[in-house]
Scaffold this motif. Structure first.
Motif, PDB file in Angstrom:
ATOM      1  N   UNK A  99      14.866  -1.798  -4.320  1.00  0.00           N
ATOM      2  CA  UNK A  99      14.926  -2.684  -3.159  1.00  0.00           C
ATOM      3  C   UNK A  99      13.560  -3.340  -2.922  1.00  0.00           C
ATOM      4  N   UNK A 100      13.465  -4.691  -2.916  1.00  0.00           N
ATOM      5  CA  UNK A 100      12.168  -5.376  -2.753  1.00  0.00           C
ATOM      6  C   UNK A 100      11.389  -4.932  -1.506  1.00  0.00           C
ATOM      7  N   UNK A 101      12.073  -4.742  -0.370  1.00  0.00           N
ATOM      8  CA  UNK A 101      11.385  -4.309   0.850  1.00  0.00           C
ATOM      9  C   UNK A 101      10.793  -2.915   0.663  1.00  0.00           C
ATOM     10  N   UNK A 102      11.534  -2.032  -0.003  1.00  0.00           N
ATOM     11  CA  UNK A 102      11.038  -0.674  -0.262  1.00  0.00           C
ATOM     12  C   UNK A 102       9.798  -0.703  -1.157  1.00  0.00           C
ATOM     13  N   UNK A 103       9.801  -1.612  -2.153  1.00  0.00           N
ATOM     14  CA  UNK A 103       8.620  -1.759  -3.013  1.00  0.00           C
ATOM     15  C   UNK A 103       7.392  -2.108  -2.182  1.00  0.00           C
ATOM     16  N   UNK A 104       7.581  -3.078  -1.242  1.00  0.00           N
ATOM     17  CA  UNK A 104       6.456  -3.533  -0.416  1.00  0.00           C
ATOM     18  C   UNK A 104       5.972  -2.404   0.499  1.00  0.00           C
ATOM     19  N   UNK A 105       6.898  -1.647   1.094  1.00  0.00           N
ATOM     20  CA  UNK A 105       6.521  -0.534   1.981  1.00  0.00           C
ATOM     21  C   UNK A 105       5.735   0.517   1.197  1.00  0.00           C
ATOM     22  N   UNK A 106       6.234   0.862  -0.015  1.00  0.00           N
ATOM     23  CA  UNK A 106       5.573   1.883  -0.845  1.00  0.00           C
ATOM     24  C   UNK A 106       4.171   1.427  -1.256  1.00  0.00           C
ATOM     25  N   UNK A 107       4.045   0.128  -1.610  1.00  0.00           N
ATOM     26  CA  UNK A 107       2.749  -0.418  -2.037  1.00  0.00           C
ATOM     27  C   UNK A 107       1.742  -0.404  -0.890  1.00  0.00           C
ATOM     28  N   UNK A 108       2.174  -0.876   0.310  1.00  0.00           N
ATOM     29  CA  UNK A 108       1.277  -0.925   1.481  1.00  0.00           C
ATOM     30  C   UNK A 108       0.875   0.481   1.910  1.00  0.00           C
ATOM     31  N   UNK A 109       1.854   1.391   1.935  1.00  0.00           N
ATOM     32  CA  UNK A 109       1.574   2.785   2.323  1.00  0.00           C
ATOM     33  C   UNK A 109       0.545   3.399   1.366  1.00  0.00           C
ATOM     34  N   UNK A 110       0.723   3.158   0.058  1.00  0.00           N
ATOM     35  CA  UNK A 110      -0.212   3.689  -0.942  1.00  0.00           C
ATOM     36  C   UNK A 110      -1.624   3.170  -0.735  1.00  0.00           C
ATOM     37  N   UNK A 111      -1.755   1.845  -0.464  1.00  0.00           N
ATOM     38  CA  UNK A 111      -3.085   1.251  -0.237  1.00  0.00           C
ATOM     39  C   UNK A 111      -3.761   1.870   0.989  1.00  0.00           C
ATOM     40  N   UNK A 112      -2.988   2.059   2.055  1.00  0.00           N
ATOM     41  CA  UNK A 112      -3.545   2.625   3.301  1.00  0.00           C
ATOM     42  C   UNK A 112      -3.989   4.070   3.074  1.00  0.00           C
ATOM     43  N   UNK A 113      -3.147   4.854   2.399  1.00  0.00           N
ATOM     44  CA  UNK A 113      -3.444   6.284   2.168  1.00  0.00           C
ATOM     45  C   UNK A 113      -4.673   6.433   1.276  1.00  0.00           C
ATOM     46  N   UNK A 114      -4.769   5.593   0.227  1.00  0.00           N
ATOM     47  CA  UNK A 114      -5.933   5.682  -0.682  1.00  0.00           C
ATOM     48  C   UNK A 114      -7.243   5.349   0.038  1.00  0.00           C
ATOM     49  N   UNK A 115      -7.167   4.552   1.096  1.00  0.00           N
ATOM     50  CA  UNK A 115      -8.371   4.217   1.865  1.00  0.00           C
ATOM     51  C   UNK A 115      -8.745   5.320   2.861  1.00  0.00           C
ATOM     52  N   UNK A 116      -7.948   6.407   2.861  1.00  0.00           N
ATOM     53  CA  UNK A 116      -8.245   7.533   3.740  1.00  0.00           C
ATOM     54  C   UNK A 116      -7.707   7.355   5.147  1.00  0.00           C
ATOM     55  N   UNK A 117      -6.822   6.373   5.341  1.00  0.00           N
ATOM     56  CA  UNK A 117      -6.232   6.139   6.669  1.00  0.00           C
ATOM     57  C   UNK A 117      -4.815   6.688   6.715  1.00  0.00           C
ATOM     58  N   UNK A 118      -4.231   6.693   7.909  1.00  0.00           N
ATOM     59  CA  UNK A 118      -2.874   7.230   8.076  1.00  0.00           C
ATOM     60  C   UNK A 118      -1.857   6.106   7.960  1.00  0.00           C
ATOM     61  N   UNK A 119      -0.858   6.310   7.090  1.00  0.00           N
ATOM     62  CA  UNK A 119       0.238   5.348   6.947  1.00  0.00           C
ATOM     63  C   UNK A 119       1.429   5.839   7.762  1.00  0.00           C
ATOM     64  N   UNK A 120       1.818   5.090   8.772  1.00  0.00           N
ATOM     65  CA  UNK A 120       3.009   5.415   9.581  1.00  0.00           C
ATOM     66  C   UNK A 120       3.661   4.099  10.007  1.00  0.00           C
ATOM     67  N   UNK A 121       4.816   4.130  10.653  1.00  0.00           N
ATOM     68  CA  UNK A 121       5.497   2.883  11.019  1.00  0.00           C
ATOM     69  C   UNK A 121       4.623   1.900  11.798  1.00  0.00           C
ATOM     70  N   UNK A 122       3.708   2.402  12.623  1.00  0.00           N
ATOM     71  CA  UNK A 122       2.858   1.528  13.439  1.00  0.00           C
ATOM     72  C   UNK A 122       1.795   0.835  12.576  1.00  0.00           C
ATOM     73  N   UNK A 123       1.120   1.603  11.685  1.00  0.00           N
ATOM     74  CA  UNK A 123       0.034   1.008  10.874  1.00  0.00           C
ATOM     75  C   UNK A 123       0.572   0.127   9.757  1.00  0.00           C
ATOM     76  N   UNK A 124       1.757   0.422   9.261  1.00  0.00           N
ATOM     77  CA  UNK A 124       2.319  -0.356   8.147  1.00  0.00           C
ATOM     78  C   UNK A 124       2.891  -1.687   8.606  1.00  0.00           C
ATOM     79  N   UNK A 125       3.486  -1.724   9.778  1.00  0.00           N
ATOM     80  CA  UNK A 125       4.219  -2.937  10.188  1.00  0.00           C
ATOM     81  C   UNK A 125       3.307  -4.161  10.325  1.00  0.00           C
TER      82      UNK A 125
END
Length: 500
Positions: A58-84
């Motif tokens: 699913x294209x939207x799922x790809x984007x969510x997984x990619x954004x979440x990964x970038x945020x987590x690798x930067x040492x920040x918390x990925x959750x519905x509020x930070x990802x949106x």
């Protein structure tokens, strides 16, 4: 009714109902995994080593997984509020907005314990979709029968794509994020730090050569050239044996093996038979001359030494292919197969001019050599292994007063010089000086010749004429002609060549 119409199989009622088959996917597994990541970011690290955004359907799922990964690798918390904030939060997903959909994923999250299982299921389905694409392309091309892609080329292309899929989980190549490339470079530096000799590449077993080259670098095309009698095959067999003999496997997380030191070696011997090559290696390693081995002129102690060494050879991962006149396409196919079945860390080809291209018979020899060197370079990158390809030098060397080889001496040199990452020339001045011996030992020049011969006796120069990622220069080695063996000189002050 034409031939094509007769091949059509009548559809049954059941087949007619299933006019559309959806590509394998599992939307619920993707939702469950993303939910687990949003609730507990540790779930991302359970799957990040094998699962990439492209594996989600699913294209939207790809984007969510990619954004979440970038945020987590930067040492920040990925959750519905930070990802949106990085998505079009007001865009509709069915009767929900993206922001509401993220909140729903988190609220219906599964346990982090199941994250890896869901990740594996998603990855397997992605591989199946890729297999379907490859299969469909094979069928369509086979039906169309394009003139520029004969069946043999199609088989080679399909085999290459399947190999890439089996090795990396994807076959389409494309762009790579720079931070992924940086991570690979850092990993390589870490491995060099841990490896014997602190080399970024695989050790050739000859320290003075490794010091200049940093070992044999993965994906490099290393051309080893010289006139007949200089010992280029001997140096190649020395290096091949050293790499294979130093092999120390390390078990990976998926159960496969990776070389910690040394490596698995594939040796294409287009000139010599496997028995001749084995005799050379035995001679190099046991100090029993190959001529004595062939004649059987050996003592009982020497025979015991040969038997003892043969037992060592049986455990050494050195594989020999003695097919003469092999094409670049056949060589590539066999190398892929060896890597899949036994592993592969280094490839040796003896030698380029004995290979054939995979083009039309009308191609001239220069075009054919270009095909071969381009193919070898591409194969090295595809398999991620160094390829040592031997090459002849043109006779123009013999007509010069200074017999030291130059890049222009490579036969059909344009493509060889251009495609090679490293060009090494083997040069033994002893060979030429020996031929200049005055017939009369009372000749006034005899003493001068003798001094010159003693100065170069038992030595060889390996000239690094080209190196993309390091210095050029000359390394002086010891050469024992009786055993065709290259080693480091005992006196380190001679490792650098000085111009006369």
């Amino acid at each position: 009714m034409n031939e094509a119409a007769r091949r059509i199989v009548p559809m049954t009622k059941d087949q007619g109902d299933a006019t559309y088959r959806e590509a394998p996917n599992n939307l619920e597994a993707e939702q469950a995994l993303l939910g687990a990541i949003l609730v507990n970011n540790d779930a991302f690290y359970r799957v990040s080593d094998f699962l990439k955004p492209v594996h989600l359907n699913e294209p939207l799922h790809r984007k969510i997984f990619e954004v979440a990964g970038d945020i987590i690798r930067m040492g920040k918390t990925a959750n519905p509020v930070t990802i949106k904030t990085f998505l079009k939060a007001d865009e509709k997903v069915g009767d929900m907005t993206v922001a509401q959909y993220l909140a729903r994923l988190a609220s219906e999250a599964v346990s982090i314990i199941n994250a890896e299982d869901y990740g594996r299921a998603i990855y397997d389905l992605a591989l199946r979709r890729s297999l379907i694409t490859i299969g469909e392309d094979m069928v369509n091309i086979a039906y169309d029968a394009p003139l520029d892609m004969p069946p043999q080329s199609q088989i080679e292309d399909a085999e290459r794509r399947l190999f890439e899929l089996a090795e990396t989980g994807r076959y389409d190549g494309g762009f790579q994020a720079f931070n992924d490339a940086v991570a690979l470079a850092i990993d390589m530096a870490g491995q060099a730090f841990e490896r014997d000799g602190h080399l970024s590449g695989i050790s050739s077993g000859i320290q003075s050569l490794d010091a200049r080259m940093g070992g044999l670098q993965r994906s490099d095309l290393i051309v080893l050239a010289g006139r007949p009698g200089m010992g280029k095959t001997s140096l190649a067999t020395n290096i091949a044996w050293n790499v294979a003999h130093a092999y120390e496997p390390e078990v990976q997380a998926d159960g496969s093996f990776k070389a910690r030191n040394g490596g698995v070696v594939g040796f294409y011997s287009l000139e010599m038979s496997s028995e001749q090559l084995a005799t050379r290696i035995i001679s190099e390693q046991t100090d029993v001359s190959s001529s004595k081995i062939r004649r059987g002129d050996i003592s009982e102690a020497e025979f015991e030494k040969l038997v003892g060494f043969s037992q060592t050879m049986q455990k050494t991962p050195l594989y020999i292919d003695q097919t003469g006149g092999i094409s670049i396409a056949q060589l590539s196919a066999r190398a892929r197969r060896l890597k899949r079945q036994r592993g592969l860390d280094c490839l040796v080809v003896d030698y380029i001019q004995l290979m054939t291209g995979s083009g039309k018979s009308g191609d001239n020899r220069v075009q054919e050599i270009t095909q071969i060197t381009t193919g070898l370079k591409a194969l090295g990158k595809e398999l991620n292994v160094p390829i040592i390809a031997l090459s002849q030098l043109s006779r123009q060397v013999e007509s010069r007063e200074d017999k030291r080889p130059q890049l222009s001496d490579l036969r059909e040199s344009g493509s060889i010089e251009q495609d090679a990452d490293v060009v090494l020339f083997v040069f033994r001045e002893e060979y030429y000086v020996k031929n200049m011996e005055p017939r009369d030992e009372f000749d006034p020049k005899y003493e001068e010749w003798k001094q010159k011969f003693e100065a170069v006796k038992g030595t060889a120069d390996v000239i690094i004429a080209k190196q993309r990622h390091g210095p050029t220069g000359t390394v002086k080695l010891a050469f024992q002609a009786e055993f065709t063996r290259f080693t480091d000189l005992a006196d380190p002050s001679f490792t650098q060549y000085e111009e006369h």
